[in-house]
Design an enzyme around this catalytic site. Structure first.
Site, mmCIF file in Angstrom:
data_model
loop_
_atom_site.group_PDB
_atom_site.id
_atom_site.type_symbol
_atom_site.label_atom_id
_atom_site.label_comp_id
_atom_site.label_asym_id
_atom_site.label_seq_id
_atom_site.Cartn_x
_atom_site.Cartn_y
_atom_site.Cartn_z
ATOM 1 N N GLY A 1 0.772 -1.247 0.000
ATOM 2 C CA GLY A 1 0.000 0.000 0.000
ATOM 3 C C GLY A 1 0.796 1.286 0.000
ATOM 4 O O GLY A 1 0.323 2.314 -0.479
ATOM 5 N N GLU B 1 3.731 4.043 5.911
ATOM 6 C CA GLU B 1 2.528 3.236 5.727
ATOM 7 C C GLU B 1 1.465 4.058 4.993
ATOM 8 O O GLU B 1 1.482 5.289 5.036
ATOM 9 C CB GLU B 1 2.074 2.788 7.130
ATOM 10 C CG GLU B 1 0.813 1.995 7.262
ATOM 11 C CD GLU B 1 0.784 0.658 6.565
ATOM 12 O OE1 GLU B 1 0.976 0.642 5.348
ATOM 13 O OE2 GLU B 1 0.493 -0.352 7.229
ATOM 14 N N ASP B 2 0.540 3.372 4.339
ATOM 15 C CA ASP B 2 -0.531 4.095 3.650
ATOM 16 C C ASP B 2 -1.595 4.593 4.614
ATOM 17 O O ASP B 2 -2.008 5.734 4.580
ATOM 18 C CB ASP B 2 -1.169 3.231 2.542
ATOM 19 C CG ASP B 2 -1.580 1.835 3.020
ATOM 20 O OD1 ASP B 2 -1.403 1.511 4.224
ATOM 21 O OD2 ASP B 2 -2.080 1.049 2.193
ATOM 22 N N ASP C 1 -5.554 1.997 10.554
ATOM 23 C CA ASP C 1 -6.979 1.739 10.780
ATOM 24 C C ASP C 1 -7.138 1.308 12.243
ATOM 25 O O ASP C 1 -7.287 2.137 13.131
ATOM 26 C CB ASP C 1 -7.401 0.664 9.761
ATOM 27 C CG ASP C 1 -8.880 0.337 9.790
ATOM 28 O OD1 ASP C 1 -9.481 0.344 10.861
ATOM 29 O OD2 ASP C 1 -9.454 0.054 8.720
ATOM 30 N N LYS D 1 -7.375 6.670 10.427
ATOM 31 C CA LYS D 1 -8.817 6.647 10.761
ATOM 32 C C LYS D 1 -8.919 6.672 12.282
ATOM 33 O O LYS D 1 -8.923 5.617 12.916
ATOM 34 C CB LYS D 1 -9.463 5.359 10.245
ATOM 35 C CG LYS D 1 -9.599 5.256 8.735
ATOM 36 C CD LYS D 1 -10.284 3.942 8.366
ATOM 37 C CE LYS D 1 -10.413 3.770 6.869
ATOM 38 N NZ LYS D 1 -10.815 2.390 6.511
ATOM 39 N N PHE E 1 -14.288 2.984 3.629
ATOM 40 C CA PHE E 1 -13.264 2.194 2.955
ATOM 41 C C PHE E 1 -12.695 2.992 1.784
ATOM 42 O O PHE E 1 -13.429 3.448 0.911
ATOM 43 C CB PHE E 1 -13.801 0.839 2.504
ATOM 44 C CG PHE E 1 -12.670 -0.094 2.216
ATOM 45 C CD1 PHE E 1 -11.993 -0.716 3.256
ATOM 46 C CD2 PHE E 1 -12.221 -0.281 0.915
ATOM 47 C CE1 PHE E 1 -10.890 -1.527 3.007
ATOM 48 C CE2 PHE E 1 -11.125 -1.099 0.660
ATOM 49 C CZ PHE E 1 -10.471 -1.718 1.703
ATOM 50 N N ASP F 1 -5.905 -0.554 -1.732
ATOM 51 C CA ASP F 1 -6.620 -1.476 -2.612
ATOM 52 C C ASP F 1 -7.888 -2.028 -1.991
ATOM 53 O O ASP F 1 -8.081 -1.991 -0.780
ATOM 54 C CB ASP F 1 -5.724 -2.667 -2.946
ATOM 55 C CG ASP F 1 -5.574 -3.602 -1.737
ATOM 56 O OD1 ASP F 1 -5.134 -3.125 -0.679
ATOM 57 O OD2 ASP F 1 -5.934 -4.789 -1.845
ATOM 58 N N ARG G 1 -5.290 0.171 -6.705
ATOM 59 C CA ARG G 1 -4.067 0.780 -6.142
ATOM 60 C C ARG G 1 -3.515 1.864 -7.045
ATOM 61 O O ARG G 1 -2.920 2.831 -6.587
ATOM 62 C CB ARG G 1 -2.962 -0.275 -5.999
ATOM 63 C CG ARG G 1 -3.116 -1.194 -4.836
ATOM 64 C CD ARG G 1 -1.790 -1.904 -4.589
ATOM 65 N NE ARG G 1 -1.977 -3.169 -3.901
ATOM 66 C CZ ARG G 1 -2.169 -3.301 -2.593
ATOM 67 N NH1 ARG G 1 -2.192 -2.245 -1.832
ATOM 68 N NH2 ARG G 1 -2.327 -4.494 -2.062
#
Ligand code: IMP
Ligand code: MG
Length: 189
Positions: free
Chosen positions: A54, A109-110, A113, A141, A162, A169, A175
């Site tokens: 990601g 990191e992307d 969560d 988030k 989401f 992805d 992506r």
């Protein structure tokens, strides 16, 4: 706001995605983060560890904008089996190749969560006695955190929806979209 219809994706076909961050907004944010990191790491040569898959676009754009020297490496973990739900456990799929002992490390990191992946990665790097470890995530988030985790660098705080694009992805698709898109709020699969 731009929208696009999901095609050729089984049960997701027909869903409308909404663009929540444009290429321009992402570029500006990555630039800000790169400036801050360049300032914080003056005189140091951090190793940026991208979390596959990601983080690839974020890592690439961030690294290109840094005004300091850096090294790049990768780690791969799995926390999502498929769909939009986290499995709650983190598995290591590919380890780093560099030696982090006595080095400054920035994990890239992307999205954060639940925070479980971030916590797992930070602990894993810390076991090898780096000089420092920081965490840079393009997205966070805050409502979804299940463990206490504080990232040093966060691009955008996002709602509990989401997201796909710019590395993120859904079942390995989307992506490559250059901006960030959200599935409808009601999609909680
Ligand atoms: P966490 O361990 O629950 O914090 O999950 C982190 C990982 O889950 C991220 O590295 C992503 O790969 C994935 N993930 C979490 N939220 C999303 C999302 O909205 N879209 C795509 N992937 C996500
Ligand atoms: Mg990821």
């Amino acid at each position: 706001m731009r929208t696009r219809k999901v095609e050729n994706m089984g049960k997701y076909t027909g869903q409308m995605l909404e663009e929540i961050y444009t290429q321009d907004q992402i570029e500006k944010k990555v630039d800000e983060l790169a400036k801050q990191i360049s300032k914080d790491y003056v005189g140091k040569v951090p190793i940026l560890i991208g979390v596959l898959n990601g983080s690839i676009f974020f890592l690439a754009d961030l690294a290109k904008r840094l005004e300091i020297e850096c090294e790049l490496d990768f780690i791969k973990v799995a926390s999502y089996h498929s769909g939009t739900q986290s499995s709650g456990t983190v598995r290591l799929l590919k380890d780093i190749s560099c030696i982090v002992t006595d080095r400054d490390v920035i994990i890239v990191e992307d999205i954060i969560d639940s925070g479980l992946t971030a916590r797992f990665l930070k602990h894993r790097i810390l076991e090898n006695n780096p000089s420092s470890v920081a965490f840079a995530s393009l997205l966070l988030k805050p409502e979804c955190l299940k463990v206490k985790f504080e990232a040093e660098y966060v691009g955008f705080e996002v709602p509990d929806r989401f997201l796909v694009g710019y590395g993120l992805d859904l079942d390995q698709k989307f992506r490559n979209l250059p901006s960030i898109w959200a599935f409808p709020v009601e999609m909680n699969l």
